[in-house]
Motif scaffolding. Structure first.
Motif, PDB file in Angstrom:
ATOM      1  N   HIS A 343       0.791  -1.226   0.000  1.00 37.83           N
ATOM      2  CA  HIS A 343       0.000   0.000   0.000  1.00 37.83           C
ATOM      3  C   HIS A 343       0.818   1.267   0.000  1.00 37.83           C
ATOM      4  O   HIS A 343       0.377   2.286  -0.500  1.00 37.83           O
ATOM      5  N   GLY A 344       1.989   1.201   0.592  1.00 32.00           N
ATOM      6  CA  GLY A 344       2.779   2.419   0.686  1.00 32.00           C
ATOM      7  C   GLY A 344       4.136   2.127   1.277  1.00 32.00           C
ATOM      8  O   GLY A 344       4.555   0.974   1.358  1.00 32.00           O
ATOM      9  N   VAL A 345       4.820   3.174   1.697  1.00 30.54           N
ATOM     10  CA  VAL A 345       6.159   3.020   2.252  1.00 30.54           C
ATOM     11  C   VAL A 345       6.136   3.414   3.721  1.00 30.54           C
ATOM     12  O   VAL A 345       5.545   4.423   4.097  1.00 30.54           O
ATOM     13  N   LEU A 346       6.766   2.583   4.531  1.00 32.91           N
ATOM     14  CA  LEU A 346       6.769   2.812   5.973  1.00 32.91           C
ATOM     15  C   LEU A 346       8.081   3.478   6.365  1.00 32.91           C
ATOM     16  O   LEU A 346       9.157   2.971   6.058  1.00 32.91           O
ATOM     17  N   PHE A 347       7.976   4.625   7.045  1.00 30.88           N
ATOM     18  CA  PHE A 347       9.166   5.357   7.452  1.00 30.88           C
ATOM     19  C   PHE A 347       9.298   5.369   8.969  1.00 30.88           C
ATOM     20  O   PHE A 347       8.289   5.424   9.683  1.00 30.88           O
ATOM     21  N   LYS A 348      10.534   5.368   9.417  1.00 36.49           N
ATOM     22  CA  LYS A 348      10.775   5.593  10.838  1.00 36.49           C
ATOM     23  C   LYS A 348      10.811   7.100  11.056  1.00 36.49           C
ATOM     24  O   LYS A 348      11.500   7.811  10.338  1.00 36.49           O
ATOM     25  N   ALA A 349      10.055   7.557  12.034  1.00 32.84           N
ATOM     26  CA  ALA A 349      10.022   8.987  12.311  1.00 32.84           C
ATOM     27  C   ALA A 349      10.527   9.245  13.718  1.00 32.84           C
ATOM     28  O   ALA A 349       9.935   8.786  14.691  1.00 32.84           O
ATOM     29  N   CYS A 350      11.668   9.985  13.824  1.00 38.92           N
ATOM     30  CA  CYS A 350      12.227  10.308  15.135  1.00 38.92           C
ATOM     31  C   CYS A 350      11.962  11.783  15.414  1.00 38.92           C
ATOM     32  O   CYS A 350      12.559  12.643  14.775  1.00 38.92           O
ATOM     33  N   TYR A 351      11.078  12.053  16.335  1.00 36.45           N
ATOM     34  CA  TYR A 351      10.734  13.444  16.638  1.00 36.45           C
ATOM     35  C   TYR A 351      11.752  14.045  17.588  1.00 36.45           C
ATOM     36  O   TYR A 351      12.472  13.323  18.296  1.00 36.45           O
ATOM     37  N   SER A 352      11.792  15.379  17.601  1.00 33.25           N
ATOM     38  CA  SER A 352      12.843  16.054  18.373  1.00 33.25           C
ATOM     39  C   SER A 352      12.704  15.788  19.870  1.00 33.25           C
ATOM     40  O   SER A 352      13.676  15.834  20.602  1.00 33.25           O
ATOM     41  N   ASP A 353      11.472  15.477  20.328  1.00 31.99           N
ATOM     42  CA  ASP A 353      11.320  15.201  21.757  1.00 31.99           C
ATOM     43  C   ASP A 353      11.615  13.739  22.100  1.00 31.99           C
ATOM     44  O   ASP A 353      11.374  13.293  23.211  1.00 31.99           O
ATOM     45  N   GLY A 354      12.145  12.990  21.122  1.00 35.26           N
ATOM     46  CA  GLY A 354      12.525  11.608  21.405  1.00 35.26           C
ATOM     47  C   GLY A 354      11.461  10.593  21.042  1.00 35.26           C
ATOM     48  O   GLY A 354      11.711   9.394  21.067  1.00 35.26           O
ATOM     49  N   MET A 355      10.258  11.068  20.687  1.00 32.59           N
ATOM     50  CA  MET A 355       9.199  10.121  20.351  1.00 32.59           C
ATOM     51  C   MET A 355       9.484   9.445  19.011  1.00 32.59           C
ATOM     52  O   MET A 355      10.029  10.054  18.093  1.00 32.59           O
ATOM     53  N   LEU A 356       9.139   8.165  18.940  1.00 26.12           N
ATOM     54  CA  LEU A 356       9.318   7.415  17.701  1.00 26.12           C
ATOM     55  C   LEU A 356       7.952   6.979  17.193  1.00 26.12           C
ATOM     56  O   LEU A 356       7.105   6.529  17.953  1.00 26.12           O
ATOM     57  N   LEU A 357       7.744   7.101  15.893  1.00 24.09           N
ATOM     58  CA  LEU A 357       6.516   6.590  15.281  1.00 24.09           C
ATOM     59  C   LEU A 357       6.891   5.923  13.965  1.00 24.09           C
ATOM     60  O   LEU A 357       7.962   6.159  13.422  1.00 24.09           O
ATOM     61  N   SER A 358       6.018   5.058  13.491  1.00 21.82           N
ATOM     62  CA  SER A 358       6.137   4.572  12.120  1.00 21.82           C
ATOM     63  C   SER A 358       5.131   5.362  11.298  1.00 21.82           C
ATOM     64  O   SER A 358       3.951   5.393  11.638  1.00 21.82           O
TER      65      SER A 358
END
Ligand SMILES: *[C@@H]1O[C@H](CO)[C@@H](O)[C@H](O)[C@H]1NC(C)=O
Ligand SMILES: *[C@@H]1O[C@H](CO)[C@@H](O)[C@H](O)[C@H]1NC(C)=O
Ligand SMILES: *[C@@H]1O[C@H](CO)[C@@H](O)[C@H](O)[C@H]1NC(C)=O
Length: 615
Positions: A343-358
């Protein structure tokens, strides 16, 4: 039916051989002893009524939840008026997932409120009255949305009456009498629309009885025996306190039929509301100038007008801007790609406050914004511990379509299996762990099927692991969020991935529950044997290979290096073989021969007698 006879002695343990028993009733006899654990294995049992006997000992795990095995059909349990002393909390709240009625009144059970019951959303009647329960009433009781009867009178519960009771909109009876409950009666209880029986007598409650509640339940004996309570229907005036004015207003509003006053109140209210809205708008407009990608936080439900602020990521819980997200994925940099799905491309997202999301980026403009939002909202409601749960989404300029998921730090099952097959490196996947992974996938898929969602691409790459190595099935429910053209060319199609697609799905081009179950069976066999389904040539596949090894008796060939230490004499070995058989059942050539996912979960749970926890 053996009700009201003069049966004596104990429940014969041979009863656990009556595999087709549906309704067991022996109310009002003189039966003594404990309930045989074997009842837990009766596959069809729905009703157990052994009230008014002389049964004793432990309740629960010893009886209707034997380890991980439980009858998935059990709906009604009536064990009132016996001499049970303790209720043992089960290892899994799923033990009770089908239970609708639990009546254990008038025993001698002590201990805390059986809080594990509050996970059970099917429960409609709970009677704990006349026991020795103590401690507080958990506020998680507000989860029991189907609850109609709640009777917990004549125990020793203490603490406040939880305000969360007001969520139980089906509640008809609420009996809390004869405990040690203190504090005020929550104003909130007034909102219960169906409440007919209400009794809080003989506690230590204080303060004013909520006016509407006292008006509705005007029998003083519902409230009597509480030293500190005042107001109607108790003939006891409340003393003036600081908020006497509020009460005066309330009194006037309720009793005065002078519509004039009411009307002027309304006018004021509406005026205040309008002013407040205007203020809010001004504020929003002001902020818009400063940062176009403002984020709003919201809980759930449908979006309102939503066009009076800048582009925002709609998160079910957190606050994140689109700009932050683009930065966190380093502008969707290749290095941040976790995987490419159909369906799409999954990215790792590292936010500046340390939170991680896909962050899953779907093809831009794949669907018009409103449809996308609607589908995403409904997908966000699909929640289970063995599924990747949608945490938020975004559809808007610059023509982005994003979905936010929890980040799964421990990779996917394909990588894990690969690491495990290199004996020296990586994690050693032992049998208990493999069993838990299999069970996790099965539970996730069973939940999807129960919610009428076909996965369509069950494979090891779509099984992700969280920090605790709990398995989460991913990449489902997205068909409606994308158009036909996939984001990236890949070997997977709408019916699944080569090596995992059921034969009939290849022919019909349609994914079904049965084809999901087939794919699950392949994943299970891979998980158990470590053999990759893609390793096989045209005329052989993993199913045929496993069958042949079994026929030749070369079972040790089935074992994958990580499992080599399994001793052919041990019970683990038998469990392993059972798992293999479940895999073969799921991959039966005829779709109609395959078990349902619910059955599969049940069989896999039975594979291990004692659940060993991972940690
Ligand atoms: C309530 O608590 C008191 C002590 O705080 C205790 O003596 C009494 O037995 C309790 N009553 C009930 C019904 O549990
Ligand atoms: C009413 O109950 C809800 C939970 O159902 C709670 O969130 C809310 O704060 C309560 N309101 C009051 C005034 O207690
Ligand atoms: C409320 O409970 C008390 C004590 O259990 C009882 O005496 C009383 O009759 C009940 N009130 C009603 C209206 O049933």
């Amino acid at each position: 039916m053996l009700d009201y006879n003069e049966l004596e002695g104990t429940v014969p343990s041979a009863i656990s051989n009556c595999s087709s028993l549906v309704h067991l009733s022996a109310e009002g006899n003189g039966i003594t002893g404990v309930i045989p654990a074997g009842i837990a294995a009766l596959p069809k049992i729905q009703v157990i009524n052994l009230s008014h006997n002389k049964l004793s000992g432990y309740l629960a795990t010893s009886f209707f939840c034997n380890g991980s095995v439980y009858p998935p059909s059990l709906q009604i349990v009536q064990l009132g008026f016996n001499a049970f002393a303790e209720i043992l909390h089960p290892q899994s709240s799923r033990c009770f997932s089908s239970l609708r009625v639990l009546d254990i009144q008038h025993n001698q059970i002590h201990g805390d409120f059986p809080f594990f019951l509050t996970d059970n959303s099917a429960l409609s009647s709970l009677d704990l009255s006349g026991n020795l329960f103590s401690g507080t009433i958990p506020s998680s009781i507000g989860n029991l949305l189907r609850l109609e009867q709640l009777r917990i009178g004549n125990n020793s519960f203490e603490g406040n009456i939880p305000a969360s009771l007001s969520s139980l909109s089906s509640l008809i009876t609420l009996d809390l009498s004869g405990n040690n409950l203190s504090g005020k009666i929550p104003e909130n209880l007034t909102v219960l629309p169906k409440l007919v029986n209400f009794n809080v007598s003989n506690n230590k409650l204080e303060g004013q009885i909520p006016v509407k509640l006292g008006y509705h339940f005007n029998d003083p004996s519902d409230f009597s025996g509480n030293q500190g309570l005042c107001g109607e229907p108790l003939n006891r005036k409340c003393e003036r306190t600081g908020n006497g004015k509020n009460r005066l207003i309330m009194f006037i509003a309720v009793s005065a039929s002078g519509g004039l006053l009411l009307a002027s109140c309304c006018c004021f209210y509406i005026y205040a509301l309008l002013r407040w809205r205007r203020k809010l708008k001004e504020k929003a407009a002001g902020e818009k100038k400063h940062s176009p990608a403002r984020v709003s936080s919201r809980t759930s439900g449908s979006r309102g007008s939503g066009n009076n602020a800048g582009p925002k990521l709609v998160m079910f819980n957190n606050r994140i801007t689109v700009a932050e997200t683009i930065e966190a994925t380093r502008e969707f940099d290749e290095e941040n790609v976790l995987s490419r799905t159909r369906h799409g491309v999954l990215f790792k997202a590292c936010y500046s406050d340390g939170m991680l999301l896909s962050i899953c980026r779907l093809p831009d403009r794949s669907l018009d914004e409103n449809t996308f939002r609607k589908e995403a909202e409904s997908l966000g409601r699909v929640k289970h511990r063995n599924l990747t749960v949608l945490r938020g989404y975004y559809a808007g300029p610059p023509d982005l379509r994003l979905l936010a998921y929890d980040y799964m730090p421990n990779g996917n099952l394909a990588t894990l299996l690969q690491e495990a097959s290199h004996q020296d490196g990586g994690h050693v996947l032992n049998w208990p762990m493999r069993h838990l992974v299999a069970l996790g996938i099965a539970r996730g898929l069973a939940f999807l099927h129960a919610a009428s969602i076909i996965h369509g691409d069950v494979k090891p790459q779509n099984v992700l692991f969280d920090a605790d190595f709990e398995a989460h099935l991913s990449d489902f429910g997205l068909d409606k969020l994308t158009v036909a053209t996939p984001a990236e060319p890949s070997s997977s199609t709408s019916i699944g991935t080569i090596g995992y697609v059921a034969p009939e799905a290849t022919l019909t081009g349609e994914a079904t529950r049965q084809s999901d179950i087939y794919s699950f069976g392949i994943v299970l066999l891979e998980l158990l044997t470590g053999k990759k389904s893609l390793m096989f040539s045209q005329d052989e596949d993993i199913v045929k290979w496993v069958k042949r090894q079994l026929q030749r008796g070369q079972i040790s060939e089935l074992l994958e290096p990580g499992l080599l230490e399994l001793d052919p004499e041990s019970s683990e070995w038998e469990e392993f073989l059972l798992g293999v058989k479940v895999g073969l059942l799921c991959t039966a050539p005829d779709p109609l021969d395959r078990p349902t996912m619910t059955d599969t979960v049940f069989m896999l749970e039975g594979c291990r007698v004692d659940q060993i926890s991972l940690s």
